[in-house]
Design a protein around this motif. Structure first.
Motif, PDB file in Angstrom:
ATOM      1  N   CYS A 233      82.340 -37.677 122.964  1.00  0.00           N
ATOM      2  CA  CYS A 233      83.005 -37.386 124.229  1.00  0.00           C
ATOM      3  C   CYS A 233      84.366 -38.084 124.247  1.00  0.00           C
ATOM      4  O   CYS A 233      84.546 -39.116 123.605  1.00  0.00           O
TER       5      CYS A 233
ATOM      6  N   CYS B  35      81.207 -41.866 129.242  1.00  0.00           N
ATOM      7  CA  CYS B  35      81.127 -40.521 129.822  1.00  0.00           C
ATOM      8  C   CYS B  35      79.708 -40.291 130.345  1.00  0.00           C
ATOM      9  O   CYS B  35      78.729 -40.582 129.661  1.00  0.00           O
TER      10      CYS B  35
ATOM     11  N   CYS C  67      83.820 -33.181 127.267  1.00  0.00           N
ATOM     12  CA  CYS C  67      82.521 -33.832 127.088  1.00  0.00           C
ATOM     13  C   CYS C  67      81.751 -33.118 125.980  1.00  0.00           C
ATOM     14  O   CYS C  67      81.485 -31.915 126.061  1.00  0.00           O
ATOM     15  N   ALA C  68      81.407 -33.848 124.940  1.00  0.00           N
ATOM     16  CA  ALA C  68      80.720 -33.260 123.787  1.00  0.00           C
ATOM     17  C   ALA C  68      79.294 -32.845 124.112  1.00  0.00           C
ATOM     18  O   ALA C  68      78.739 -31.943 123.494  1.00  0.00           O
TER      19      ALA C  68
ATOM     20  N   HIS D  96      78.698 -37.343 131.180  1.00  0.00           N
ATOM     21  CA  HIS D  96      78.385 -35.948 130.809  1.00  0.00           C
ATOM     22  C   HIS D  96      78.158 -35.088 132.053  1.00  0.00           C
ATOM     23  O   HIS D  96      77.276 -34.240 132.087  1.00  0.00           O
TER      24      HIS D  96
HETATM   25 ZN    ZN Z   1      80.129 -36.581 127.816  1.00  0.00          ZN
END
Ligand code: ZN
Ligand code: GDP
Length: 293
Positions: free
Chosen positions: A247, A252, A260-261, A254
């Motif tokens: 991220c 993060c 955001c990964a 999320h």
């Molecule tokens: Zn994230």
């Protein structure tokens, strides 16, 4: 000085197991200064005096501890869920998983009552099994009503202290009783102990099974996230530990953050959307919790 593990506490005595022997001991010694009392599961130093009376001298630092049942140094929690009666629900499974992960205990999953469903339902179940296995969890599927229906569990017990979790009626005591005929050791009446656990919360005993120890009273009876802070939640999801590294922002959550990964992995189907939805639901629950003080 001897070393052992407390496997039972009753009427002022702690029963300390060392190899094949169990020594009834009283508490005495240094640990009292640290204001801790011995718990079942504690690894302790003890001695036997000339009258064959045992005394606990010190308690090793704990890896973790549970309040209900009162037990220390749990390696593993077996979450038992039935496929039907009551119906399998991922939200409940995820709640147990988060609570267990938050205590630094390794979860494993046992799905029972497969004898009650048809092939179509078994297939649906298989896809959940795959999802949870992809997260790194061990999943055993079977039935207590079938001969050797849950024997797949036994290799996972060796060398570990295991506590069982799961809502009532899913088949926790049936599972233990189904494993029992294969025991080489005499055990207590587990189903009776499990039943009693509902009424008296104090007593717990570790029972030797397949080279490991199992707590005879189920844990995680409260499913509230009381002890969890919102920023600890992502760490209780293996897929967020994995993807969260990529991220853009440190810490993060999320949720609303850009780049955001985790959200990207949900969109790409790498993380099942129900897991992410449950995460958001739990996050909101924790953030909206009234402060306790
Ligand atoms: Zn994230
Ligand atoms: P606990 O409350 O989790 O300990 O659940 P129990 O072991 O008491 O089981 C609840 C009910 O489900 C009982 O009537 C059991 O006979 C039944 N049960 C448990 N496991 C199975 C299973 O694998 N198959 C079937 N058909 N019934 C089961």
């Amino acid at each position: 000085m001897l070393k052992g593990k407390i496997v039972k506490a009753l009427s002022g005595f702690y029963y300390v197991q060392d190899g094949n022997s169990v020594y009834p001991c009283k508490g005495r010694g240094n640990f009292r200064k640290r204001k801790i009392t011995p718990l079942v599961g504690d690894n302790v130093s003890f001695e036997m005096d000339e009258n064959e009376e045992g005394y606990i001298l010190d308690i090793d630092e704990r890896q973790n501890e549970l309040v209900r049942p009162p037990i220390a140094n749990i390696d593993q929690a077996m979450i038992v869920a039935s496929v039907v009666e009551p119906e399998f629900r991922t939200i409940l499974m995820d709640r147990f998983l988060v609570l267990i992960e938050s205590k630094n205990i390794t979860p494993m999953i046992v799905l029972t009552k497969t004898d009650l469903v048809d092939d179509e339902e078994l297939e649906k179940l298989e896809s959940y099994k795959e999802d949870y296995e992809k997260l790194g969890y061990t999943v055993i599927v079977g039935s207590s009503k079938e001969e050797d229906g849950l024997l797949g569990i036994t290799p996972y017990l060796e060398g570990k202290t295991t506590v069982i979790a799961g809502q009532s009626g899913v088949g926790k005591s049936s599972m233990l009783n189904a494993l029992k005929p294969h025991l080489d050791l005499e055990t207590n009446d587990i189903s009776k102990s499990l039943g009693r656990g509902k009424h008296t919360t104090r007593h717990v005993e570790l029972i030797e099974m397949y080279g490991g120890l199992i707590a005879d009273t189920p844990g995680f009876s409260s499913l509230e996230f009381q002890d969890l802070e919102y920023d600890e939640l992502p760490d209780c999801f293996p897929e967020m530990r994995e993807h969260g590294e990529y991220c853009k922002f440190r810490g993060c959550l999320h949720n609303k953050e850009p780049k955001c990964a985790v959200k990207a992995a949900v969109e790409e189907g790498e993380i099942p959307s129900y897991r992410y939805e449950h995460y958001l639901q739990f996050l909101e629950e924790i953030q909206n919790r009234k402060p306790r003080y």
